[in-house]
Scaffold this motif. Structure first.
Motif, short mmCIF file in Angstrom:
data_model
loop_
_atom_site.label_atom_id
_atom_site.label_comp_id
_atom_site.label_asym_id
_atom_site.label_seq_id
_atom_site.Cartn_x
_atom_site.Cartn_y
_atom_site.Cartn_z
N GLN A 193 -9.16 17.39 -8.09
CA GLN A 193 -9.23 17.98 -9.43
C GLN A 193 -8.56 17.09 -10.48
O GLN A 193 -9.05 16.95 -11.60
CB GLN A 193 -8.56 19.36 -9.42
N TYR A 194 -7.46 16.47 -10.11
CA TYR A 194 -6.69 15.65 -11.05
C TYR A 194 -6.72 14.17 -10.67
O TYR A 194 -5.76 13.44 -10.91
CB TYR A 194 -5.25 16.16 -11.14
N GLU A 195 -7.83 13.72 -10.13
CA GLU A 195 -7.99 12.32 -9.70
C GLU A 195 -7.71 11.35 -10.85
O GLU A 195 -6.98 10.36 -10.69
CB GLU A 195 -9.39 12.10 -9.15
N GLU A 196 -8.29 11.59 -12.01
CA GLU A 196 -8.12 10.67 -13.14
C GLU A 196 -6.67 10.59 -13.59
O GLU A 196 -6.25 9.58 -14.15
CB GLU A 196 -9.03 11.11 -14.30
N VAL A 197 -5.92 11.65 -13.37
CA VAL A 197 -4.51 11.67 -13.76
C VAL A 197 -3.65 10.97 -12.72
O VAL A 197 -2.75 10.18 -13.05
CB VAL A 197 -4.02 13.14 -13.93
N LEU A 198 -3.93 11.23 -11.46
CA LEU A 198 -3.08 10.75 -10.37
C LEU A 198 -3.31 9.28 -10.01
O LEU A 198 -2.40 8.63 -9.47
CB LEU A 198 -3.31 11.61 -9.13
N ARG A 199 -4.51 8.76 -10.25
CA ARG A 199 -4.80 7.38 -9.85
C ARG A 199 -3.91 6.42 -10.63
O ARG A 199 -3.61 6.61 -11.80
CB ARG A 199 -6.27 7.02 -10.06
N GLY A 245 -4.29 18.90 -1.38
CA GLY A 245 -5.52 18.15 -1.19
C GLY A 245 -5.33 16.91 -0.35
O GLY A 245 -4.24 16.62 0.14
N SER A 246 -6.40 16.16 -0.18
CA SER A 246 -6.38 14.97 0.66
C SER A 246 -7.02 13.80 -0.08
O SER A 246 -7.69 13.98 -1.09
CB SER A 246 -7.14 15.23 1.97
N THR A 247 -6.79 12.60 0.44
CA THR A 247 -7.38 11.38 -0.11
C THR A 247 -8.08 10.62 0.99
O THR A 247 -7.75 10.75 2.16
CB THR A 247 -6.30 10.49 -0.75
N ASP A 286 -11.86 1.78 -2.92
CA ASP A 286 -10.75 2.55 -3.47
C ASP A 286 -10.52 3.84 -2.68
O ASP A 286 -11.44 4.43 -2.12
CB ASP A 286 -11.02 2.91 -4.93
N ILE A 287 -9.27 4.26 -2.69
CA ILE A 287 -8.87 5.55 -2.14
C ILE A 287 -8.87 6.57 -3.28
O ILE A 287 -8.30 6.32 -4.35
CB ILE A 287 -7.48 5.49 -1.51
N VAL A 288 -9.53 7.71 -3.07
CA VAL A 288 -9.64 8.73 -4.12
C VAL A 288 -9.28 10.10 -3.55
O VAL A 288 -9.29 10.32 -2.33
CB VAL A 288 -11.06 8.78 -4.72
N GLY A 289 -8.97 11.03 -4.43
CA GLY A 289 -8.75 12.40 -4.01
C GLY A 289 -10.07 13.05 -3.64
O GLY A 289 -11.06 12.92 -4.38
N THR A 290 -10.11 13.73 -2.52
CA THR A 290 -11.37 14.29 -2.04
C THR A 290 -11.34 15.81 -1.90
O THR A 290 -12.34 16.40 -1.50
CB THR A 290 -11.75 13.67 -0.68
N SER A 291 -10.22 16.46 -2.22
CA SER A 291 -10.19 17.92 -2.16
C SER A 291 -9.03 18.46 -2.99
O SER A 291 -8.06 17.75 -3.28
CB SER A 291 -10.06 18.41 -0.71
N PHE A 292 -9.15 19.69 -3.40
CA PHE A 292 -8.11 20.45 -4.08
C PHE A 292 -7.46 19.67 -5.23
O PHE A 292 -8.16 19.05 -6.01
CB PHE A 292 -7.10 20.98 -3.06
N ASP A 303 0.85 -1.18 0.00
CA ASP A 303 0.00 0.00 0.00
C ASP A 303 0.89 1.23 0.00
O ASP A 303 2.12 1.14 0.04
CB ASP A 303 -0.91 0.00 1.23
N SER A 304 0.29 2.38 -0.06
CA SER A 304 1.05 3.63 0.02
C SER A 304 0.17 4.74 0.56
O SER A 304 -1.06 4.68 0.46
CB SER A 304 1.58 4.02 -1.37
N SER A 305 0.80 5.72 1.13
CA SER A 305 0.09 6.92 1.57
C SER A 305 0.93 8.13 1.22
O SER A 305 2.13 8.03 0.96
CB SER A 305 -0.21 6.85 3.07
N ARG A 306 0.29 9.29 1.21
CA ARG A 306 0.96 10.51 0.79
C ARG A 306 1.93 11.03 1.85
O ARG A 306 1.65 10.96 3.05
CB ARG A 306 -0.08 11.58 0.51
#
Length: 667
Positions: free
Chosen positions: A228-234, A196-198, A218-224, A180-183
């Motif tokens: 905004q760039y969830e589809e790019v970052l996933r 932003g946060s996930t 799934d873990i997703v981006g939930t702010s900022f 797994d990973s976290s920011r």
């Protein structure tokens, strides 16, 4: 011929496919510093093999897992505890909670269960041991999962926990350990809010993500930017296929096949992290230097952007609500979400509005003296004796209110001649006052004041419009003391003037890149975002140039000359001081305190602008009450000096000793 054998083999074969999250893309600043990274870790998960798995079975697994890991019990709610207690009770104990007669009167099993929950006393709940709470915490996470989908029970398990769990997996059905990973944030709170946060998919958006191929866990981006760039970052998930063959209750063969995943694409931001850190320190130093200058909360906001491209170079906020135990006073998002009356800093837009409306032109002179209108307090400039007959450049230089009042009145068909004279403006049914409000606001919106900035974030404020369209309020609108704007809107407005009338879309991301295989390099460019012109204001080049000269006058011989007259970088700008009333105290001690919101906007160098700025310092005490004047100017001066110093010498952004870890939100 051997059909029965193959059917038997098929019946004894279990094929399970698991999708494992891949790390999200990382973020770089404009100079290649990694500002958002991933910390690789291990998570313990539970995969429910069937919707029919009983709660009792899951509880038994939780009890076996409890000695092997340490859980955070802070998130265990009162309802979680009561659910756990019901599961632990014998059937006879549960029947004692609700009588047979009561059960017969209740409408369904759900109503029975709810009444059982209510009958558990607070004393019983409080008697739960730490082990009970640990089991309840594990069960809580297990129960939140979905069939055939790994549900995280705990992230960031220790190496010791991973070893001991691995040794006991054979007696923990459904339990597994996944990569797994976290920011992580190498620069701590610097710009942190905008990254932003996930978290797990919010319940209100579950259908949106399921329709796009996401799993419920799934873990997703939930702010900022993360949102905004969830589809790019996933990332692209890894696929693990496990094929198990059994004879009776014995496993005779197990084969595991894995298709590797891939980290998400990376973002290259417009952010200059070294400048951002300098700006944050400037805010901190100036606010602390101001001591007891604030009416209540202490705060300040600043935006630095490139007026030619819309690139956000730095954006910092500082807010102290009186909690001295806070580790950080960062409030960077306040630049896009909080709005204020900005005062005279908007007067460049007022003058250009008057030019465009034809009620004034370069060189037009108005008499700066006190104006008396019916049912309106006397209206005057900060220099109560007035400036006399002044033109537009002098009005900007000395921040004349009356000059702006004259523009507003003329736009409403009011030509003021003598004290108490009738203006001739009308209200209601589209009268001249209503039309003037509409014309002024339409004009201001061209600069970004009161309109959407277009910044690449999922949400931001577009300002706040005053409610009562009276003649007196129209005059206040002309001097920035009626409608409210965000600091980012203020920066976009002055950047538009600096850019000869072209309003650029503010942006935080300049490139999308493939994930690099070498950690010291960036991947290939997938998409490069070009600067975007939102609009060209409806003013002539001659009019814009005239106002630009007035803004230069402000810094060389006007209201900001003390800090900027001799600056080598040749700034232009406009000061602002909006009168405010702040309620303080509680109950009988509640009172209203007069103060002001300080602001300064500008750009530099005057002849070839490469940086535009806006600084806002809300709710400062009046000078007569001990408030420090000129805070916004001091912040602006230090910020510009930092920018031009970094053009000559760079040492690189300074990471903190231990990168800040993302606060995992499993709710």
């Amino acid at each position: 011929m051997e059909g029965e054998t193959f059917v038997s083999d098929l019946a004894s074969t279990v094929n399970a496919t698991t999708l494992i999250d891949a790390p999200r893309g990382i973020m770089y600043d404009r100079y290649g510093h990694v500002v958002v990274d991933n910390d690789l870790e291990l998570s313990v998960t539970y995969t429910n093999p069937s919707r029919t798995t009983s709660s009792q079975t899951m509880l038994e697994i939780a009890e076996k897992l409890e000695p092997l890991i340490e859980m955070d019990t802070e998130r265990v709610t009162d309802r979680d505890k009561r659910d756990y207690m019901l599961l632990k009770m014998e059937e006879e104990e549960r029947y004692e909670l609700v009588t047979r007669e009561e059960r017969e009167e209740l409408d369904g099993v759900s109503a029975e269960y709810q009444l059982e929950i209510e009958r558990i006393t607070d004393e019983q709940v409080e008697s739960l041991s730490n082990r009970d709470l640990q089991v309840a915490a594990i069960f809580r996470e297990m129960a939140r999962g979905y069939a055939n989908s790994p549900q995280r029970i705990k992230q960031r398990i220790t190496d010791e926990e991973a070893h001991v769990i691995s040794e006991n997996l054979d007696r923990l059905p459904g339990i597994d350990i996944l990569r797994d990973s976290s920011r992580t944030y190498p620069y701590g709170d610097s710009f942190h809010a905008f990254f932003g946060s996930t978290s797990l998919i919010p319940s209100e958006r579950i259908d949106y993500y399921l329709a796009r191929g996401y799993d419920r866990s799934d873990i997703v981006g939930t702010s900022f930017l993360e949102e905004q760039y969830e589809e790019v970052l996933r990332g692209q998930k890894a696929v693990v296929e496990s094929i198990t063959r059994r004879e009776g209750s014995q496993t005779i063969d197990r084969e595991v096949k894995e298709r590797l995943g891939q980290r998400g694409n990376d973002l290259v931001l417009t952010l200059d992290m070294e400048l951002q850190q300098r700006l944050e320190k400037i805010l901190d130093d100036e606010i602390r230097k101001s001591g007891n200058s604030f009416i209540s909360d202490r705060s300040a906001y600043a935006v630095l952007m490139d007026p030619r491209t819309g690139d956000i170079l730095a954006m910092a906020g500082w807010w102290d609500r009186g909690d001295r135990n806070r580790d950080s006073f960062a409030d960077h998002s306040g630049n896009v979400h909080k709005v204020f009356e900005m005062g005279s800093s908007v007067k460049a837009a007022s003058v250009l509005t008057g030019f465009h409306a034809g009620v004034a032109s370069p060189g037009t002179r108005f008499n700066d003296r006190t104006i008396y209108l019916p049912m309106t307090p006397p209206k005057r400039s900060w220099n109560t004796s007035g400036f006399g007959w002044i033109d537009d450049r002098r009005a900007l230089e000395q921040s004349s209110n009356v000059y702006m009042f004259e523009i507003g009145m003329r736009m409403a068909n009011c030509y003021y001649r003598a004290p108490n004279a009738s203006c001739g403006w009308t209200t209601g049914s589209g009268g001249t006052i209503e039309r003037a409000y509409q014309d002024v606001r339409n004009s201001f919106s061209q600069f970004g004041l009161g309109s959407e900035t277009g910044i690449d974030l999922p949400s931001y404020s577009s300002g706040l419009i005053g409610g009562s369209e009276s003649g007196g309020n129209l005059l206040d609108l002309m001097i920035g003391q009626y409608d409210n704007y965000s600091t980012l809107q203020l920066a976009q407005y002055i950047a538009t003037i600096a850019n000869d009338g072209y309003r650029m879309e503010p942006r935080l991301v300049r490139e999308i890149r493939e994930p690099a295989t070498d950690p010291d390099e960036q991947g290939a460019v997938v998409k490069k975002f070009e600067p975007t012109v939102l609009n060209r204001i409806d003013m002539s080049d001659t009019h814009i140039s005239r106002v630009q000269q007035g803004l230069r006058d402000v810094m060389t011989r006007g209201t900001a000359r003390g800090n900027f007259a001799n600056a080598s970088y040749q700034p232009a700008g406009k000061t602002g001081t909006a009168q405010v009333k702040v309620a303080v105290g509680q109950g009988d001690n509640r009172r209203i305190v007069d103060g002001n919101t300080q602001s300064l906007v500008g750009y530099a160098p005057f002849n070839n602008p490469e940086i535009a700025f806006a600084v806002v310092v809300p709710d400062v005490k009046l000078g007569s009450n001990g408030g420090r004047q000129g805070i916004a100017q001091e912040i602006s001066k230090s910020a510009l000096e930092a920018y031009f110093e970094l053009k000559e010498t760079r040492n690189g952004a300074t990471p903190i000793e231990e990168p800040l870890l993302e606060d995992i939100n499993m709710n």
